[in-house]
Design a protein around this motif. Structure first.
Motif, mmCIF file in Angstrom:
data_model
loop_
_atom_site.group_PDB
_atom_site.id
_atom_site.type_symbol
_atom_site.label_atom_id
_atom_site.label_comp_id
_atom_site.label_asym_id
_atom_site.label_seq_id
_atom_site.Cartn_x
_atom_site.Cartn_y
_atom_site.Cartn_z
ATOM 1 N N VAL A 1 4.608 83.497 1.271
ATOM 2 C CA VAL A 1 4.102 83.883 2.829
ATOM 3 C C VAL A 1 4.385 85.403 2.972
ATOM 4 C CG1 VAL A 1 4.802 83.696 5.209
ATOM 5 C CG2 VAL A 1 5.127 81.516 3.660
ATOM 6 N N ASP A 2 3.323 85.994 2.808
ATOM 7 C CA ASP A 2 3.220 87.649 2.734
ATOM 8 C C ASP A 2 3.752 88.200 4.083
ATOM 9 O OD1 ASP A 2 2.962 90.169 1.556
ATOM 10 O OD2 ASP A 2 0.756 90.037 1.703
ATOM 11 N N TYR A 3 4.883 88.948 3.979
ATOM 12 C CA TYR A 3 5.388 89.751 5.203
ATOM 13 C C TYR A 3 6.242 90.883 4.687
ATOM 14 C CZ TYR A 3 7.100 90.385 9.888
ATOM 15 O OH TYR A 3 6.975 91.005 11.106
ATOM 16 N N SER A 4 5.821 91.838 4.898
ATOM 17 C CA SER A 4 6.587 93.226 4.395
ATOM 18 C C SER A 4 7.674 93.550 5.255
ATOM 19 C CB SER A 4 5.702 94.212 4.260
ATOM 20 O OG SER A 4 4.867 94.685 5.606
ATOM 21 N N LYS B 1 11.029 79.362 11.370
ATOM 22 C CA LYS B 1 9.676 78.882 11.861
ATOM 23 C C LYS B 1 8.839 78.545 11.078
ATOM 24 C CE LYS B 1 10.948 80.677 16.789
ATOM 25 N NZ LYS B 1 10.767 81.853 17.555
ATOM 26 N N LEU B 2 8.530 79.725 10.149
ATOM 27 C CA LEU B 2 7.544 79.605 9.074
ATOM 28 C C LEU B 2 7.712 78.762 8.163
ATOM 29 C CD1 LEU B 2 7.674 83.450 8.320
ATOM 30 C CD2 LEU B 2 5.757 82.456 9.138
ATOM 31 N N LEU B 3 8.863 78.072 7.996
ATOM 32 C CA LEU B 3 9.045 76.817 6.865
ATOM 33 C C LEU B 3 8.751 75.501 7.785
ATOM 34 C CD1 LEU B 3 12.575 77.212 5.527
ATOM 35 C CD2 LEU B 3 10.484 77.242 4.197
ATOM 36 N N LYS B 4 8.781 75.581 9.165
ATOM 37 C CA LYS B 4 8.400 74.484 9.618
ATOM 38 C C LYS B 4 6.887 74.290 9.815
ATOM 39 C CE LYS B 4 8.208 72.527 14.436
ATOM 40 N NZ LYS B 4 6.820 72.418 14.458
ATOM 41 N N ALA B 5 6.386 75.451 10.133
ATOM 42 C CA ALA B 5 4.674 75.637 9.891
ATOM 43 C C ALA B 5 4.166 75.132 8.587
ATOM 44 C CB ALA B 5 4.501 77.062 10.328
ATOM 45 N N LEU B 6 4.929 75.602 7.424
ATOM 46 C CA LEU B 6 4.605 74.936 6.201
ATOM 47 C C LEU B 6 4.939 73.533 6.190
ATOM 48 C CD1 LEU B 6 5.701 77.962 3.822
ATOM 49 C CD2 LEU B 6 3.474 77.231 4.099
ATOM 50 N N VAL B 7 5.547 73.110 6.609
ATOM 51 C CA VAL B 7 6.180 71.593 6.593
ATOM 52 C C VAL B 7 4.894 70.889 7.345
ATOM 53 C CG1 VAL B 7 7.394 69.769 7.558
ATOM 54 C CG2 VAL B 7 8.518 71.709 6.364
ATOM 55 N N ASP B 8 4.490 71.452 8.280
ATOM 56 C CA ASP B 8 3.227 70.681 9.094
ATOM 57 C C ASP B 8 2.234 70.899 8.251
ATOM 58 O OD1 ASP B 8 4.971 70.415 11.290
ATOM 59 O OD2 ASP B 8 4.122 72.357 12.366
ATOM 60 N N VAL B 9 1.871 71.779 7.460
ATOM 61 C CA VAL B 9 0.745 71.630 6.452
ATOM 62 C C VAL B 9 0.987 70.753 5.267
ATOM 63 C CG1 VAL B 9 -0.760 73.345 4.887
ATOM 64 C CG2 VAL B 9 0.083 74.239 7.251
ATOM 65 N N GLU B 10 2.263 71.054 4.692
ATOM 66 C CA GLU B 10 2.266 70.328 3.412
ATOM 67 C C GLU B 10 2.950 68.720 3.524
ATOM 68 O OE1 GLU B 10 1.932 71.439 0.207
ATOM 69 O OE2 GLU B 10 0.860 73.339 0.884
ATOM 70 N N LYS B 11 3.355 68.425 4.628
ATOM 71 C CA LYS B 11 4.193 67.243 4.885
ATOM 72 C C LYS B 11 5.022 66.788 3.635
ATOM 73 C CE LYS B 11 1.390 66.300 8.428
ATOM 74 N NZ LYS B 11 0.893 67.659 8.586
ATOM 75 N N THR C 1 -0.272 84.276 5.147
ATOM 76 C CA THR C 1 0.181 85.162 6.254
ATOM 77 C C THR C 1 0.862 84.486 7.421
ATOM 78 O OG1 THR C 1 -1.873 85.670 7.615
ATOM 79 C CG2 THR C 1 -1.588 86.643 5.389
ATOM 80 N N VAL C 2 1.636 85.253 8.511
ATOM 81 C CA VAL C 2 2.059 84.660 9.343
ATOM 82 C C VAL C 2 1.120 84.433 10.457
ATOM 83 C CG1 VAL C 2 4.466 85.874 9.099
ATOM 84 C CG2 VAL C 2 2.534 86.969 10.566
ATOM 85 N N GLN C 3 0.071 85.014 10.480
ATOM 86 C CA GLN C 3 -1.222 84.774 11.338
ATOM 87 C C GLN C 3 -1.736 83.209 10.784
ATOM 88 O OE1 GLN C 3 -0.932 87.674 9.818
ATOM 89 N NE2 GLN C 3 -0.251 89.054 11.594
ATOM 90 N N ASP C 4 -2.105 83.137 9.495
ATOM 91 C CA ASP C 4 -2.489 81.908 8.960
ATOM 92 C C ASP C 4 -1.713 80.614 9.623
ATOM 93 O OD1 ASP C 4 -4.383 83.156 7.449
ATOM 94 O OD2 ASP C 4 -3.096 83.302 5.862
ATOM 95 N N LEU C 5 -0.236 80.872 9.610
ATOM 96 C CA LEU C 5 0.777 79.851 9.816
ATOM 97 C C LEU C 5 0.841 79.868 11.479
ATOM 98 C CD1 LEU C 5 3.119 80.194 7.085
ATOM 99 C CD2 LEU C 5 1.459 78.223 7.316
ATOM 100 N N LYS C 6 0.524 80.653 12.270
ATOM 101 C CA LYS C 6 0.260 81.010 13.660
ATOM 102 C C LYS C 6 1.868 80.888 14.380
ATOM 103 C CE LYS C 6 -3.974 78.489 14.559
ATOM 104 N NZ LYS C 6 -4.461 78.254 13.282
ATOM 105 N N VAL C 7 2.587 81.895 13.323
ATOM 106 C CA VAL C 7 3.861 82.155 13.942
ATOM 107 C C VAL C 7 4.065 83.615 14.467
ATOM 108 C CG1 VAL C 7 6.322 82.265 13.097
ATOM 109 C CG2 VAL C 7 4.847 80.358 12.248
#
Length: 219
Positions: A54-57, A67-77, A173-179
């Protein structure tokens, strides 16, 4: 960028779970600038099947990571989320608990032993507490954070290190994950501890005892 030793233990545990036939895939995740890719390649060399960056500088605080991990969990299950118990720069020890709360999953923190029952879909976690050992039974999916005594991580073998260099790392990106990332902490002040006084040489045991008693007041 080297891997947090607690996260290294988490990855090792995930690999052992897969090797025992209780998982089909291990996915390593890192969040931050481009240097995170080196850490992910280490994870791939150790044996992870896939890696996600997850690219974030800018700075990521624990709630944003959760929050980002939760978004990834929603994608990866995934069926199980294993994290190091804390970061080694700020020692926050918050991300695992926060992501469990956001997911509404059971959590076992500071794990020193993990046993999975695939048929019952239960994880048994031993955790060290002041009075001894506490054993928890968690319904899966769940969040587990790892302590130092859980295992001894393996070393990546040279052939695997070379293979990892060519493996594709999926990028979000954080935009991809809508976070939405926003600072929820403010560092008010950082103060260094007072400098220690220089030591002195003493000429005899009697002089040492005298100084410990009359100057340092420790005996």
């Amino acid at each position: 960028m080297s891997m947090n030793p607690f996260c290294e233990i988490a990855l090792e545990e995930a690999l052992r779970i897969k090797e025992s036939g209780l998982a089909s895939e291990v996915v390593a995740v890192s969040m931050g600038p481009a240097q995170c890719i080196d850490t992910l390649r280490t994870g791939l060399a150790m044996g992870a099947d896939r890696a996600i960056h997850v690219d974030y500088s800018a700075t990521l605080y624990p709630l944003s990571v959760a929050k980002l991990l939760k978004a990834l969990v929603d994608v990866e299950k995934p069926g199980l989320l294993i994290l190091g118990k804390q970061a080694i720069d700020d020692d926050c020890n918050q991300t695992g608990q926060m992501v469990a709360g956001l997911l509404n999953w059971p959590q076992g923190t500071f794990a020193s032993k993990v046993v999975l029952d695939k048929e019952k879909k239960v994880a048994t976690v031993d955790r060290e507490v002041d009075g001894g050992l506490e054993t928890l039974s968690l319904d899966l999916p769940a969040v587990i954070t790892t302590d130092l005594r859980l295992n001894q991580p393996r070393y990546a073998k040279l052939p695997n290190i070379m293979k990892a260099k060519s493996k594709k790392i999926e990028k979000f990106t954080v935009q991809d994950l809508k976070v939405e990332i926003k600072s929820d902490l403010e560092i008010v002040q950082v103060t260094e501890p007072p400098k220690r006084k220089a030591g002195i040489n003493v000429s005899s045991v009697d002089e040492l005892i005298d100084k410990l008693k009359n100057e340092a007041h420790v005996i």
